[in-house]
Design an enzyme around this catalytic site. Sequence first.
Site, PDB file in Angstrom:
ATOM      1  N   ASP A 254      15.732 -29.953  27.635  1.00  0.00           N
ATOM      2  CA  ASP A 254      17.067 -30.178  28.208  1.00  0.00           C
ATOM      3  C   ASP A 254      17.375 -31.673  28.276  1.00  0.00           C
ATOM      4  OD1 ASP A 254      15.174 -30.774  30.106  1.00  0.00           O
ATOM      5  OD2 ASP A 254      16.279 -29.927  31.793  1.00  0.00           O
ATOM      6  N   GLU A 255      16.792 -32.433  27.364  1.00  0.00           N
ATOM      7  CA  GLU A 255      16.973 -33.882  27.338  1.00  0.00           C
ATOM      8  C   GLU A 255      17.845 -34.297  26.152  1.00  0.00           C
ATOM      9  OE1 GLU A 255      12.606 -35.086  29.193  1.00  0.00           O
ATOM     10  OE2 GLU A 255      12.891 -34.975  27.026  1.00  0.00           O
TER      11      GLU A 255
END
Length: 336
Positions: A254-255
Site C-alpha cells: 500500500d506504498e
Amino acid sequence: MTDLRRRYALADRTRTRLQLVMDSSIAFSSATTEERLAEILADTTARAYRAETSAVYLVEPDGTYAIAAGTDPFDGRFDPAPLFRSVSAARRVQKVLDADTGERIAAGLGPAMTAAGVRAFIAAPLHHEDADFGVFVSWFHHERTFDDEAKPLAEALAGQAAQALATLRLQAQLAHAASHDQVTGLPNRRLLETQMDEIVGSSRCAVLFIDLDDFKGVNDQLGHQAGDRMLREVAQRLLAGVRAGDLVARYGGDEFVIVCEISEHADAIELSERILDLLRGDLARPVTHQRLSASIGVAIAPEGSTSPAEQLIRRADLAMYGAKAAGGNRIALAKN
C-alpha cells in the site's frame, strides 16, 4: 511469339515479386517500431505496384484510422475510414479500377477519387489471427489493371507486416508488464528507480513516500479484491493531484511514491497537502466504512545532488514512518 514473350514477362515479374516478398520479410522483422514498419510497408508496396504513392493506416484505440506512413491523396478532404472498415471487415484484398467502383464501396469515395486524381487503388487488410491492425493502400494516378498475382502479393505483404506488428505489440506489452504494476497500472519500483536516476541530480526535486493508513484492515475484513479496488482508486487520485511531468509509482503493498521537480520546499509541502486532501475524500465506490487516509514522508534533493535514488527514497520512507508514529493522516519532512 507474342504469347511466349508474355510468358517470359510473367515469369520475370513472378521472380521479382518473390524476391520482393523475401526481402520484405527480412525488412519487417528488423523493424523496432510500428512507425518504421509502416514506412517499410508503404515503400515496399509502392515499388511492388509501381504506384505513385502507398500509405499505411493503423487502427487507433478508439476505432479511428490514422495514417502511419506514406501520403493520403485526399489530404483530409475525404475520410476514407468507411473504405478501410469495409476492407478490414471482409478481410480480403480490394482492387478498384475506377471512381464508379469506388463509389459503390463507400459513399463519397468516387467524387473524392476524381477530385484527387486517383484513377485506381489496391487495398489490403492488416490482420493477424483475430487482430485487425489497419490497411495498406497503393494509390494510382494513372489507369491501372491488375494481373492474377496482384492479390496474392498484397496478401503476402500484408500478412507479413501484420505478423510483425503483432510481434512488436506483444513485445511492448511484455515490456510494459515488466515495468508497471498490474493492479494500478502505475510504474513499478523498478521503473521508478530507473527514471529517478535521470531526475535526481539534473534538477531540484522532492520525493513523497505515501503509505495508506490501516490498509491491512481492508484486506483482512473485505478481502484482497476490495483492497485492489481501493488501490486503483488511490492511484487515480494521486494522478489527479500531481502536475504534468510528475512521476507517480506504486512502490509495493500500500506504498506509493511521487517524484516531482520543485523550486522551493513549499512546493513539495503544497503538493503533499493536496494529495492528503484528495485521499481523505469519500471513495467514489466505497469498499469500506473506514476513512481513507495516508501518512506522507517528504525528502528533498537539491539540484546537482549526487545522492542515489534509493537513498532519497529511504529518507522519505523514514519520514513517513515518523508521520505514522505520530498518529498518521499527516505529513513529515525528512531531515537533511
